[in-house]
Design a protein around this motif. Structure first.
Motif, PDB file in Angstrom:
ATOM      1  N   LYS A  71       0.822   5.234  -9.679  1.00 38.93           N
ATOM      2  CA  LYS A  71       0.615   3.863  -9.198  1.00 38.93           C
ATOM      3  C   LYS A  71       1.932   3.108  -9.156  1.00 38.93           C
ATOM      4  O   LYS A  71       2.203   2.358  -8.207  1.00 38.93           O
ATOM      5  N   ALA A  72       2.766   3.289 -10.176  1.00 42.23           N
ATOM      6  CA  ALA A  72       4.065   2.611 -10.213  1.00 42.23           C
ATOM      7  C   ALA A  72       4.930   3.027  -9.032  1.00 42.23           C
ATOM      8  O   ALA A  72       5.598   2.194  -8.403  1.00 42.23           O
ATOM      9  N   SER A  73       4.937   4.320  -8.718  1.00 43.97           N
ATOM     10  CA  SER A  73       5.747   4.791  -7.592  1.00 43.97           C
ATOM     11  C   SER A  73       5.221   4.247  -6.268  1.00 43.97           C
ATOM     12  O   SER A  73       6.000   3.929  -5.358  1.00 43.97           O
ATOM     13  N   ALA A  74       3.909   4.118  -6.143  1.00 42.61           N
ATOM     14  CA  ALA A  74       3.331   3.534  -4.937  1.00 42.61           C
ATOM     15  C   ALA A  74       3.716   2.066  -4.802  1.00 42.61           C
ATOM     16  O   ALA A  74       4.014   1.577  -3.704  1.00 42.61           O
ATOM     17  N   THR A  75       3.711   1.362  -5.930  1.00 43.41           N
ATOM     18  CA  THR A  75       4.064  -0.060  -5.927  1.00 43.41           C
ATOM     19  C   THR A  75       5.514  -0.267  -5.498  1.00 43.41           C
ATOM     20  O   THR A  75       5.817  -1.119  -4.666  1.00 43.41           O
ATOM     21  N   ILE A  76       6.420   0.509  -6.077  1.00 44.26           N
ATOM     22  CA  ILE A  76       7.830   0.329  -5.743  1.00 44.26           C
ATOM     23  C   ILE A  76       8.095   0.738  -4.290  1.00 44.26           C
ATOM     24  O   ILE A  76       8.924   0.153  -3.603  1.00 44.26           O
ATOM     25  N   LYS A  77       7.359   1.709  -3.813  1.00 43.10           N
ATOM     26  CA  LYS A  77       7.532   2.127  -2.425  1.00 43.10           C
ATOM     27  C   LYS A  77       7.159   1.016  -1.460  1.00 43.10           C
ATOM     28  O   LYS A  77       7.765   0.880  -0.392  1.00 43.10           O
ATOM     29  N   GLU A  78       6.194   0.205  -1.847  1.00 46.11           N
ATOM     30  CA  GLU A  78       5.758  -0.888  -0.983  1.00 46.11           C
ATOM     31  C   GLU A  78       6.818  -1.977  -0.841  1.00 46.11           C
ATOM     32  O   GLU A  78       6.838  -2.685   0.173  1.00 46.11           O
ATOM     33  N   VAL A  79       7.662  -2.136  -1.850  1.00 47.45           N
ATOM     34  CA  VAL A  79       8.600  -3.270  -1.827  1.00 47.45           C
ATOM     35  C   VAL A  79      10.021  -2.906  -1.422  1.00 47.45           C
ATOM     36  O   VAL A  79      10.813  -3.794  -1.120  1.00 47.45           O
ATOM     37  N   ILE A  80      10.361  -1.621  -1.394  1.00 40.07           N
ATOM     38  CA  ILE A  80      11.719  -1.299  -0.961  1.00 40.07           C
ATOM     39  C   ILE A  80      11.773  -1.280   0.566  1.00 40.07           C
ATOM     40  O   ILE A  80      10.783  -0.998   1.243  1.00 40.07           O
ATOM     41  N   PRO A  81      12.937  -1.581   1.130  1.00 38.55           N
ATOM     42  CA  PRO A  81      13.081  -1.563   2.587  1.00 38.55           C
ATOM     43  C   PRO A  81      12.831  -0.172   3.127  1.00 38.55           C
ATOM     44  O   PRO A  81      13.212   0.825   2.523  1.00 38.55           O
ATOM     45  N   LYS A  82      12.186  -0.099   4.268  1.00 39.35           N
ATOM     46  CA  LYS A  82      11.920   1.189   4.894  1.00 39.35           C
ATOM     47  C   LYS A  82      13.182   1.673   5.595  1.00 39.35           C
ATOM     48  O   LYS A  82      13.821   0.940   6.332  1.00 39.35           O
ATOM     49  N   THR A  83      13.549   2.939   5.336  1.00 42.03           N
ATOM     50  CA  THR A  83      14.747   3.503   5.968  1.00 42.03           C
ATOM     51  C   THR A  83      14.393   4.779   6.717  1.00 42.03           C
ATOM     52  O   THR A  83      13.338   5.337   6.532  1.00 42.03           O
TER      53      THR A  83
END
Length: 205
Positions: free
Chosen positions: A193-205
């Motif tokens: 869940k933590a990894s999913a959360t951080i993935k949502e907020v980092i810029p997409k590259t």
């Protein structure tokens, strides 16, 4: 992109966290402490278990660049780390070996003076890690990232140092290609869940 940093963990914890976060991460970093505990065997095991993910061996090489680079990359890592304050020849030897193996070197800028950045470029460095060390992360809000602001003009930039959803915005100004996330994921009750959360907020590259 996200690189999960597995450090200060048992082998079993490293495997479990990687399995839980697998769908949300791009790179698996086997941390320096884990490598010191388990040696090259843990790199080999991760290569076998997770054949489709990029593996970073955080060797933090300071000397014997040729030998340590061969060790990590032949064990199965795609990228190995070398300290930016290492001797020029150490860095050159590491890059040469990595190119021969069709792999890469990530140069860690921990405590490296700004004046050395140009020299690293001249040496052929392509990947750098703008890194706030574990021992200084308690002062992270006072640790200026200004010194790293122009790195993206010359390098592919990885950022590391207590990254969480709350601190992502602070690192965004460096235009990083990869966010290295350790404790926010590895200390979470639910790493997936933590990894999913951080993935949502980092810029997409």
């Amino acid at each position: 992109m996200i690189q999960v940093a597995l450090d200060r963990l048992t082998k079993e914890e490293c495997i479990s966290i990687t399995e839980q976060t697998y769908n949300h991460i791009d790179y698996i970093e086997i941390g320096t402490g884990v490598i010191k505990e388990y040696g090259m065997d843990i790199i080999r095991e991760f290569r076998h278990r997770f054949p489709y993910k990029k593996i970073v061996a955080d060797m933090k090489t300071c000397d014997a660049g040729k030998d340590e680079t061969v060790q990590a990359l032949e064990a199965g890592a795609d990228i190995t780390t070398v300290m930016g304050f290492a001797h020029d020849q150490t860095i050159l030897d590491s890059i040469k070996i990595a190119k021969e193996l069709n792999k890469r070197v990530l140069v860690d800028l921990l405590e490296v003076p700004v004046e050395r950045f140009q020299r690293l470029k001249e040496l052929g460095v392509e990947l750098v890690s703008a890194h706030i060390g574990k021992d200084t992360q308690v002062q992270a809000e006072r640790y200026s990232l200004e010194r790293y602001k122009s790195l993206s003009d010359d390098f592919t930039v990885f950022v590391a140092g207590g990254i969480s959803p709350e601190s992502v915005q602070r690192f965004e100004k460096l235009k990083p290609d990869v966010f290295i996330v350790g404790g926010y994921i590895t200390s979470a009750a639910n790493p997936g869940k933590a990894s999913a959360t951080i993935k949502e907020v980092i810029p997409k590259t």
